[in-house]
Motif scaffolding. Structure first.
Motif, PDB file in Angstrom:
ATOM      1  N   ASP A 154       0.843  -1.493  -0.037  1.00  0.00           N
ATOM      2  CA  ASP A 154       0.044   0.068  -0.021  1.00  0.00           C
ATOM      3  C   ASP A 154       0.848   1.300   0.062  1.00  0.00           C
ATOM      4  OD1 ASP A 154      -2.937   0.838   0.356  1.00  0.00           O
ATOM      5  OD2 ASP A 154      -2.018   2.046   1.994  1.00  0.00           O
ATOM      6  N   VAL A 155       0.417   2.397  -0.782  1.00  0.00           N
ATOM      7  CA  VAL A 155       1.024   3.575  -0.713  1.00  0.00           C
ATOM      8  C   VAL A 155      -0.017   4.428  -0.794  1.00  0.00           C
ATOM      9  CG1 VAL A 155       2.643   5.310  -1.935  1.00  0.00           C
ATOM     10  CG2 VAL A 155       2.827   2.742  -2.263  1.00  0.00           C
ATOM     11  N   THR A 156       0.238   5.552   0.391  1.00  0.00           N
ATOM     12  CA  THR A 156      -0.887   6.526   0.674  1.00  0.00           C
ATOM     13  C   THR A 156      -0.300   7.805   0.847  1.00  0.00           C
ATOM     14  OG1 THR A 156      -2.336   4.938   1.537  1.00  0.00           O
ATOM     15  CG2 THR A 156      -2.846   7.426   1.945  1.00  0.00           C
ATOM     16  N   GLU A 157      -0.586   8.983  -0.092  1.00  0.00           N
ATOM     17  CA  GLU A 157      -0.263  10.164   0.073  1.00  0.00           C
ATOM     18  C   GLU A 157      -0.757  10.999   1.285  1.00  0.00           C
ATOM     19  OE1 GLU A 157       0.834  14.000  -2.896  1.00  0.00           O
ATOM     20  OE2 GLU A 157      -1.079  13.016  -3.157  1.00  0.00           O
ATOM     21  N   ILE A 158       0.208  11.107   2.349  1.00  0.00           N
ATOM     22  CA  ILE A 158      -0.643  11.914   3.398  1.00  0.00           C
ATOM     23  C   ILE A 158      -0.440  13.170   3.329  1.00  0.00           C
ATOM     24  CG2 ILE A 158       0.276  12.044   5.945  1.00  0.00           C
ATOM     25  CD1 ILE A 158      -0.392   9.295   5.270  1.00  0.00           C
ATOM     26  N   SER A 159       0.607  13.786   2.775  1.00  0.00           N
ATOM     27  CA  SER A 159       0.501  15.277   2.295  1.00  0.00           C
ATOM     28  C   SER A 159       1.322  15.308   0.732  1.00  0.00           C
ATOM     29  CB  SER A 159       0.965  16.085   3.410  1.00  0.00           C
ATOM     30  OG  SER A 159       2.029  15.899   3.799  1.00  0.00           O
ATOM     31  N   LYS A 160       1.249  16.374   0.421  1.00  0.00           N
ATOM     32  CA  LYS A 160       2.437  16.614  -0.634  1.00  0.00           C
ATOM     33  C   LYS A 160       3.715  16.470  -0.351  1.00  0.00           C
ATOM     34  CE  LYS A 160       3.848  20.141  -4.226  1.00  0.00           C
ATOM     35  NZ  LYS A 160       3.470  21.446  -4.811  1.00  0.00           N
ATOM     36  N   GLU A 161       4.386  15.445  -0.923  1.00  0.00           N
ATOM     37  CA  GLU A 161       5.691  14.954  -0.858  1.00  0.00           C
ATOM     38  C   GLU A 161       5.760  14.002   0.279  1.00  0.00           C
ATOM     39  OE1 GLU A 161       8.399  15.265  -3.170  1.00  0.00           O
ATOM     40  OE2 GLU A 161       6.961  16.533  -4.417  1.00  0.00           O
TER      41      GLU A 161
ATOM     42  N   ASP B 102       4.682  -7.511   5.006  1.00  0.00           N
ATOM     43  CA  ASP B 102       4.801  -7.804   6.408  1.00  0.00           C
ATOM     44  C   ASP B 102       4.576  -6.909   7.598  1.00  0.00           C
ATOM     45  OD1 ASP B 102       6.779  -5.827   6.377  1.00  0.00           O
ATOM     46  OD2 ASP B 102       8.701  -7.349   6.917  1.00  0.00           O
ATOM     47  N   GLY B 103       3.609  -5.869   7.092  1.00  0.00           N
ATOM     48  CA  GLY B 103       3.149  -5.035   7.707  1.00  0.00           C
ATOM     49  C   GLY B 103       4.272  -3.841   8.241  1.00  0.00           C
ATOM     50  N   THR B 104       5.521  -3.985   8.004  1.00  0.00           N
ATOM     51  CA  THR B 104       6.467  -2.836   8.184  1.00  0.00           C
ATOM     52  C   THR B 104       5.794  -1.587   7.496  1.00  0.00           C
ATOM     53  OG1 THR B 104       8.333  -4.398   8.070  1.00  0.00           O
ATOM     54  CG2 THR B 104       8.670  -1.837   7.741  1.00  0.00           C
ATOM     55  N   THR B 105       6.062  -0.505   8.194  1.00  0.00           N
ATOM     56  CA  THR B 105       5.174   0.681   7.783  1.00  0.00           C
ATOM     57  C   THR B 105       6.064   2.003   7.843  1.00  0.00           C
ATOM     58  OG1 THR B 105       2.995  -0.056   8.330  1.00  0.00           O
ATOM     59  CG2 THR B 105       3.176   2.341   7.992  1.00  0.00           C
ATOM     60  N   SER B 106       6.374   2.705   6.822  1.00  0.00           N
ATOM     61  CA  SER B 106       7.107   3.735   6.861  1.00  0.00           C
ATOM     62  C   SER B 106       6.751   5.130   6.351  1.00  0.00           C
ATOM     63  CB  SER B 106       8.393   3.293   5.799  1.00  0.00           C
ATOM     64  OG  SER B 106       8.943   2.154   6.115  1.00  0.00           O
ATOM     65  N   PHE B 107       7.059   6.277   7.032  1.00  0.00           N
ATOM     66  CA  PHE B 107       6.879   7.437   6.235  1.00  0.00           C
ATOM     67  C   PHE B 107       8.108   7.713   5.197  1.00  0.00           C
ATOM     68  CE2 PHE B 107       4.037   8.956   9.821  1.00  0.00           C
ATOM     69  CZ  PHE B 107       3.123   9.295   9.015  1.00  0.00           C
ATOM     70  N   LEU B 108       7.698   8.114   4.106  1.00  0.00           N
ATOM     71  CA  LEU B 108       8.360   8.620   2.911  1.00  0.00           C
ATOM     72  C   LEU B 108       8.518  10.209   2.686  1.00  0.00           C
ATOM     73  CD1 LEU B 108      11.014   7.909   0.768  1.00  0.00           C
ATOM     74  CD2 LEU B 108       9.107   7.257  -0.596  1.00  0.00           C
ATOM     75  N   GLU B 109       9.578  10.845   3.005  1.00  0.00           N
ATOM     76  CA  GLU B 109       9.413  12.332   2.747  1.00  0.00           C
ATOM     77  C   GLU B 109      10.632  12.824   2.419  1.00  0.00           C
ATOM     78  OE1 GLU B 109       7.567  16.362   4.995  1.00  0.00           O
ATOM     79  OE2 GLU B 109       8.420  14.690   6.296  1.00  0.00           O
ATOM     80  N   ASP B 110      10.811  13.591   1.270  1.00  0.00           N
ATOM     81  CA  ASP B 110      11.970  14.003   0.594  1.00  0.00           C
ATOM     82  C   ASP B 110      13.138  12.967   0.580  1.00  0.00           C
ATOM     83  OD1 ASP B 110      11.094  16.475   0.350  1.00  0.00           O
ATOM     84  OD2 ASP B 110      11.303  17.133   2.234  1.00  0.00           O
TER      85      ASP B 110
END
Length: 125
Positions: free
Chosen positions: A72-79, A87-95
């Motif tokens: 799954d990929v979800t845009e939280i806010s711009k960028e 496996d449930g590992t969840t990450s924020f990706l920013e810049d």
């Protein structure tokens, strides 16, 4: 259109065109998730990593997610993206920076699988 082994195709108004990835890793053509962000970029979650494309070019692998089974990929806010692995590992990706979230208090059956954003900007996992 994401497929189960043939990659991603996009429709140009006349025909379907193939969108290549820059990876030859097995599983990179098995698409689990397609998400179009507010900048009209296409995020492609596959069994072999996360890719980013505008589909007029080759989809580029996103550093730090190579070889991972992205569900799954979800845009939280711009960028700013929230990425969930099989496996449930969840990450924020920013810049280009990756911040892993800690869900260690959950048992294996309750690991994150998908995410959504409410109209009030609440994040649902």
């Amino acid at each position: 259109m994401g497929t189960n082994g043939d990659g991603v195709f996009w429709y140009d108004g006349t025909q379907f065109l193939f969108c290549e990835t820059d990876s030859e890793e097995s599983g990179s053509s098995t698409v689990n998730e397609l998400m179009i962000d507010t900048q009209e970029r296409v995020w492609i979650g596959t069994k072999a990593g996360l890719f980013l494309a505008d589909c007029s070019k080759t989809a580029k692998s996103v550093a730090g997610f190579e070889g991972l089974n992205i569900k799954d990929v979800t845009e939280i806010s711009k960028e700013k993206m929230l990425v969930i692995e099989k496996d449930g590992t969840t990450s924020f990706l920013e810049d280009g920076r990756i911040q892993k979230l800690d869900f260690s208090q959950l048992d294996a059956q309750n690991k994150p699988r998908c995410c959504g954003i409410g109209t009030d900007h609440s994040i649902y996992i």
